[in-house]
Scaffold this motif. Sequence first.
Motif, PDB file in Angstrom:
ATOM      1  N   ILE A  60       0.871  -1.171   0.000  1.00  0.00           N
ATOM      2  CA  ILE A  60       0.000   0.000   0.000  1.00  0.00           C
ATOM      3  C   ILE A  60       0.909   1.221   0.000  1.00  0.00           C
ATOM      4  CG2 ILE A  60      -1.787   1.263   1.222  1.00  0.00           C
ATOM      5  CD1 ILE A  60      -3.004  -1.311   0.936  1.00  0.00           C
ATOM      6  N   ASN A  61       0.795   2.053  -1.009  1.00  0.00           N
ATOM      7  CA  ASN A  61       1.589   3.276  -1.054  1.00  0.00           C
ATOM      8  C   ASN A  61       0.743   4.392  -1.655  1.00  0.00           C
ATOM      9  OD1 ASN A  61       1.667   2.926  -3.863  1.00  0.00           O
ATOM     10  ND2 ASN A  61       3.612   1.836  -3.771  1.00  0.00           N
ATOM     11  N   ARG A  62       1.291   5.562  -1.710  1.00  0.00           N
ATOM     12  CA  ARG A  62       0.533   6.713  -2.201  1.00  0.00           C
ATOM     13  C   ARG A  62       0.033   6.495  -3.624  1.00  0.00           C
ATOM     14  NH1 ARG A  62      -0.888  11.615  -0.853  1.00  0.00           N
ATOM     15  NH2 ARG A  62      -0.958  13.305  -2.371  1.00  0.00           N
ATOM     16  N   ALA A  63       0.871   5.955  -4.494  1.00  0.00           N
ATOM     17  CA  ALA A  63       0.468   5.739  -5.895  1.00  0.00           C
ATOM     18  C   ALA A  63      -0.740   4.804  -5.970  1.00  0.00           C
ATOM     19  CB  ALA A  63       1.637   5.182  -6.702  1.00  0.00           C
ATOM     20  N   ALA A  64      -0.740   3.732  -5.170  1.00  0.00           N
ATOM     21  CA  ALA A  64      -1.858   2.784  -5.175  1.00  0.00           C
ATOM     22  C   ALA A  64      -3.135   3.450  -4.666  1.00  0.00           C
ATOM     23  CB  ALA A  64      -1.517   1.558  -4.333  1.00  0.00           C
ATOM     24  N   LEU A  65      -3.021   4.223  -3.604  1.00  0.00           N
ATOM     25  CA  LEU A  65      -4.198   4.900  -3.065  1.00  0.00           C
ATOM     26  C   LEU A  65      -4.741   5.945  -4.036  1.00  0.00           C
ATOM     27  CD1 LEU A  65      -3.124   5.340   0.666  1.00  0.00           C
ATOM     28  CD2 LEU A  65      -4.835   3.767  -0.260  1.00  0.00           C
ATOM     29  N   MET A  66      -3.860   6.677  -4.678  1.00  0.00           N
ATOM     30  CA  MET A  66      -4.303   7.678  -5.648  1.00  0.00           C
ATOM     31  C   MET A  66      -4.969   7.006  -6.849  1.00  0.00           C
ATOM     32  SD  MET A  66      -3.701  10.542  -4.232  1.00  0.00           S
ATOM     33  CE  MET A  66      -3.884  11.748  -5.522  1.00  0.00           C
ATOM     34  N   ALA A  67      -4.444   5.868  -7.288  1.00  0.00           N
ATOM     35  CA  ALA A  67      -5.042   5.139  -8.410  1.00  0.00           C
ATOM     36  C   ALA A  67      -6.447   4.671  -8.057  1.00  0.00           C
ATOM     37  CB  ALA A  67      -4.162   3.963  -8.812  1.00  0.00           C
ATOM     38  N   LEU A  68      -6.650   4.237  -6.801  1.00  0.00           N
ATOM     39  CA  LEU A  68      -7.982   3.825  -6.363  1.00  0.00           C
ATOM     40  C   LEU A  68      -8.984   4.963  -6.467  1.00  0.00           C
ATOM     41  CD1 LEU A  68      -7.174   1.641  -3.246  1.00  0.00           C
ATOM     42  CD2 LEU A  68      -8.239   0.889  -5.363  1.00  0.00           C
ATOM     43  N   GLN A  69      -8.499   6.181  -6.320  1.00  0.00           N
ATOM     44  CA  GLN A  69      -9.358   7.359  -6.386  1.00  0.00           C
ATOM     45  C   GLN A  69      -9.467   7.912  -7.807  1.00  0.00           C
ATOM     46  OE1 GLN A  69      -8.651  10.137  -2.969  1.00  0.00           O
ATOM     47  NE2 GLN A  69      -7.012   8.673  -2.549  1.00  0.00           N
ATOM     48  N   GLY A  70      -8.842   7.238  -8.769  1.00  0.00           N
ATOM     49  CA  GLY A  70      -8.933   7.649 -10.160  1.00  0.00           C
ATOM     50  C   GLY A  70      -7.828   8.590 -10.613  1.00  0.00           C
ATOM     51  N   PHE A  71      -6.859   8.858  -9.733  1.00  0.00           N
ATOM     52  CA  PHE A  71      -5.755   9.740 -10.102  1.00  0.00           C
ATOM     53  C   PHE A  71      -4.583   8.909 -10.590  1.00  0.00           C
ATOM     54  CE2 PHE A  71      -8.244  12.343  -7.252  1.00  0.00           C
ATOM     55  CZ  PHE A  71      -8.244  13.564  -7.893  1.00  0.00           C
ATOM     56  N   VAL A  72      -4.619   8.591 -11.879  1.00  0.00           N
ATOM     57  CA  VAL A  72      -3.573   7.794 -12.494  1.00  0.00           C
ATOM     58  C   VAL A  72      -3.374   8.316 -13.918  1.00  0.00           C
ATOM     59  CG1 VAL A  72      -5.195   6.012 -13.260  1.00  0.00           C
ATOM     60  CG2 VAL A  72      -2.806   5.425 -12.965  1.00  0.00           C
TER      61      VAL A  72
END
Length: 88
Positions: free
Chosen positions: A16-28
């Motif tokens: 679990i890291n910032r990139a994974a959490l941001m991707a879950l929120q659609g920020f990718v």
Amino acid sequence: MIEFIDKTTGRSGTRINRAALMALQGFVAKTTVFNTNGSITETNGSGHTLTTTFNSNGTITEKFVGEKTLTKTATFNADGTITEVISE
């Protein structure tokens, strides 16, 4: 953000890291193409695609192709509810 690795016994863990959490929120980062047939294809940095198709019967189909292929069909019901079915 501090990276956390799940240390559940018997499991290898899920990073679990910032990139994974941001991707879950659609920020990718992704490229979006509006196709001539009316569908929309999004391709992320890993080469995975999400194709959204607006069907003639009023349903919407989203097909994600990555490590696995998943399909979600959304149906708009007469009573105002939406039914979503996910399949592999």
